[in-house]
Design an enzyme around this catalytic site. Structure first.
Site, PDB file in Angstrom:
ATOM      1  N   GLY A  15     -23.775  -4.518  32.534  1.00  0.00           N
ATOM      2  CA  GLY A  15     -23.539  -3.296  33.314  1.00  0.00           C
ATOM      3  C   GLY A  15     -23.042  -2.131  32.474  1.00  0.00           C
ATOM      4  O   GLY A  15     -22.566  -2.315  31.354  1.00  0.00           O
ATOM      5  N   ARG A  19     -16.971   3.059  35.724  1.00  0.00           N
ATOM      6  CA  ARG A  19     -15.595   3.304  36.181  1.00  0.00           C
ATOM      7  C   ARG A  19     -14.587   3.192  35.028  1.00  0.00           C
ATOM      8  O   ARG A  19     -13.440   3.594  35.147  1.00  0.00           O
ATOM      9  CB  ARG A  19     -15.230   2.314  37.293  1.00  0.00           C
ATOM     10  CG  ARG A  19     -15.856   2.656  38.622  1.00  0.00           C
ATOM     11  CD  ARG A  19     -15.796   1.489  39.601  1.00  0.00           C
ATOM     12  NE  ARG A  19     -16.741   0.434  39.263  1.00  0.00           N
ATOM     13  CZ  ARG A  19     -16.850  -0.712  39.912  1.00  0.00           C
ATOM     14  NH1 ARG A  19     -16.063  -0.978  40.931  1.00  0.00           N
ATOM     15  NH2 ARG A  19     -17.742  -1.613  39.542  1.00  0.00           N
ATOM     16  N   THR A  86     -26.261  -6.675  39.666  1.00  0.00           N
ATOM     17  CA  THR A  86     -25.942  -8.061  39.295  1.00  0.00           C
ATOM     18  C   THR A  86     -27.068  -9.027  39.654  1.00  0.00           C
ATOM     19  O   THR A  86     -27.234 -10.061  38.998  1.00  0.00           O
ATOM     20  CB  THR A  86     -24.623  -8.516  39.965  1.00  0.00           C
ATOM     21  OG1 THR A  86     -24.679  -8.180  41.369  1.00  0.00           O
ATOM     22  CG2 THR A  86     -23.422  -7.827  39.358  1.00  0.00           C
ATOM     23  N   ASN A 354      15.054  -7.607  -6.602  1.00  0.00           N
ATOM     24  CA  ASN A 354      15.674  -6.735  -5.613  1.00  0.00           C
ATOM     25  C   ASN A 354      14.992  -5.363  -5.654  1.00  0.00           C
ATOM     26  O   ASN A 354      14.906  -4.741  -6.706  1.00  0.00           O
ATOM     27  CB  ASN A 354      17.164  -6.577  -5.952  1.00  0.00           C
ATOM     28  CG  ASN A 354      17.883  -5.818  -4.866  1.00  0.00           C
ATOM     29  OD1 ASN A 354      18.333  -6.397  -3.894  1.00  0.00           O
ATOM     30  ND2 ASN A 354      17.963  -4.509  -5.031  1.00  0.00           N
ATOM     31  N   ALA A 357      16.451   0.942  -2.346  1.00  0.00           N
ATOM     32  CA  ALA A 357      16.031   1.865  -1.289  1.00  0.00           C
ATOM     33  C   ALA A 357      15.144   2.961  -1.865  1.00  0.00           C
ATOM     34  O   ALA A 357      15.396   3.462  -2.951  1.00  0.00           O
ATOM     35  CB  ALA A 357      17.255   2.490  -0.636  1.00  0.00           C
ATOM     36  N   SER A 382      17.226   2.419  -6.852  1.00  0.00           N
ATOM     37  CA  SER A 382      16.757   3.231  -5.730  1.00  0.00           C
ATOM     38  C   SER A 382      15.869   4.371  -6.215  1.00  0.00           C
ATOM     39  O   SER A 382      16.005   4.845  -7.337  1.00  0.00           O
ATOM     40  CB  SER A 382      17.954   3.835  -4.997  1.00  0.00           C
ATOM     41  OG  SER A 382      18.750   2.796  -4.505  1.00  0.00           O
ATOM     42  N   ALA A 400      17.784   3.877 -11.335  1.00  0.00           N
ATOM     43  CA  ALA A 400      17.520   4.681 -10.128  1.00  0.00           C
ATOM     44  C   ALA A 400      16.808   5.972 -10.510  1.00  0.00           C
ATOM     45  O   ALA A 400      17.108   6.583 -11.534  1.00  0.00           O
ATOM     46  CB  ALA A 400      18.829   4.982  -9.418  1.00  0.00           C
TER      47      ALA A 400
END
Ligand code: UD1
Ligand code: MG
Length: 437
Positions: A15, A19, A86, A354, A357, A382, A400
């Protein structure tokens, strides 16, 4: 359940689905990560080996998509221009077996258990019904003297018929010979100018055939015609998925806020906090996914993720701590700590390392993607940028604020790239002037 060799299944999926208001074929809209039609075929396969899927609208897209998941489907093409509806969809179907179960492709909640009931009744025609307080969109089932007379589609119904709350759920079991007799006799004399499969019922009734109505549960037979229906069906399927995993020992906090696709698996002791989204072929094993994190197509083993972390496809994260605002893509992390806002893409990071951030793997030069490899026990300060391709050997310390531009940093080294700090006395006051002393 064992498969039944006397049953053929036909799934109507041709189909237009107007809708749905979408350029995508209705049956290809996703529910919990897989197209609606996928869910219907998957349940059908548990019952029969003769699965016939009728296609027409966007048939190439539908066939290509289903071939990704299944290899034994018989696709049947409907002549939808000349025989829409159908009933028209059934014209070219030639099922192998004597009992033919017909399902709509827009009923993704169907389960093999829920259709089993059709197989336990001996009758030429069994149809499914349910009672709804809001029957909107469904064909109404007209019952007189306890017997089904006909099905009236919403668009053809009189006011009295519209108030009938017993509706056609859309699954039928017919004997092959009943179908062969009535399908060629259907006409399109109705509001939609379509050949309705549902008209077989009134024709059979006129011939005094027995029609057995089977009461079914809307939770399994809900038809999806609009995007609103889709969202309601998805809630039901989500509940099933989450219930299953909670029964299997996964802890979920506020499960109604959690979204888990059907292809996700959990092992061992897992805790999923509220607002988490987990998609694709993700495996979570003995891990804790914290609030508002998203995990896509990845493996998370013995780790904790988030809150608010994004694990993108093809990541393998083991014995690792991923904290807030960390994005990982195609990252293989083993025994790593990355506690705070970082982008770790196309990388391998080894045990004891490690990640400070603000660390960024710069994996893309605008044309190609490159890989970052980081060894064991590395300390990344970081605000480090790693401009890939780059290799950091074991036991390296990165100061860093360093930008590592390329190549290899050798085992045991310190990498540092900084401009020398200058402080200029009283510069602030010279620039802004002295305020209030
Ligand atoms: C149909 C039934 C309705 C029932 C409801 C249950 C008819 C005429 N109506 O209505 O009585 O209450 O399902 O959910 O059968 N399709 C084709 N070819 C077509 C038209 C449709 O294959 O030419 C497929 C669709 O892809 C869909 C299914 O048949 O998967 C049902 O079609 P849809 O238009 O959704 O029918 P409903 O209006 O929901
Ligand atoms: Mg429908």
């Amino acid at each position: 359940m064992t498969k039944n060799n006397d049953i053929s299944i036909v799934i109507l999926a041709a189909g237009k689905g107007s809708r749905m208001k979408s350029n995508k074929a209705k049956v290809l809209h996703n529910l919990c990560g897989k197209p609606m039609l996928y869910h219907v075929i998957k349940s059908s396969q548990e019952i029969s080996d003769d699965i016939n899927v009728v296609v027409a609208h966007q048939k190439d897209a539908v066939i290509t998509e289903m071939n990704k998941y299944f290899n034994n489907i018989n696709f049947v093409i409907q002549d939808a221009d000349n025989f829409p509806g159908t009933g028209g969809a059934m014209k070219n179907v030639s099922p192998k077996n004597n009992t033919v179960l017909i399902l709509n492709g827009d009923m993704p909640l169907i389960t093999s258990d829920s259709i089993k009931a059709f197989l336990n009744i001996e009758s030429e025609i069994i149809m499914s019904i349910f009672d709804l307080t809001n029957p909107d969109g469904y064909g109404r089932v007209i019952i007189e003297n306890g017997e089904v007379q006909k099905i009236v589609e919403q668009k053809d119904a009189t006011k009295d018929e519209l108030s009938v709350s017993t509706v056609n759920a859309g699954v039928y079991a017919f004997s092959k010979k009943t179908l062969q007799k009535y399908i060629p006799l259907l006409d399109n004399n109705n509001a939609q100018k379509e050949y309705y499969l549902t008209d077989v019922i009134s024709m059979a009734k006129n011939d005094n055939l027995k029609i057995v109505p089977l009461l079914v549960d809307e939770n399994n037979f809900k038809g999806v015609n609009s995007k609103k229906d889709l969202s309601e069906a998805e809630v039901i399927m989500q509940d099933r998925i989450k219930d299953k995993w909670m029964q299997n020992g996964v802890i979920m906090q506020l499960p109604s806020t959690i979204y888990i696709e059907e292809s996700v698996t959990f092992e061992g002791e897992c805790l999923i906090e509220n607002n988490v989204r987990i998609t694709g072929n993700t495996i979570i094993k003995n891990s804790h996914i914290k609030s508002s994190s998203v995990v896509e197509d990845s493996n998370i083993i013995d780790s904790d993720i988030g809150p608010m972390a994004h694990i993108r496809p093809s990541s393998i994260i083991k014995d690792t701590h991923i904290g807030n605002f960390v994005e990982v893509k195609k990252g293989i992390l083993n025994g790593v700590k990355a506690g705070h806002l970082s982008y770790l893409g196309d990388c391998e990071i080894d045990n004891g390392t490690n990640v400070g951030a603000g660390t960024i793997t710069c994996n893309y030069d605008g044309i190609k993607k490159y890989k970052t490899t980081i060894g064991k026990n590395v300390f990344i300060g970081s605000d480090t940028q790693l401009v890939a391709p780059v290799t950091i050997e074991d036991d390296v310390m990165i100061a860093a604020g360093t930008t590592i531009t390329s190549g290899t940093v050798r085992k045991g080294s310190l990498a540092i790239s900084r401009t020398k700090l200058r402080t200029i006395k009283d510069f602030y006051y010279k620039f802004f002037g002295k305020q209030n002393g």
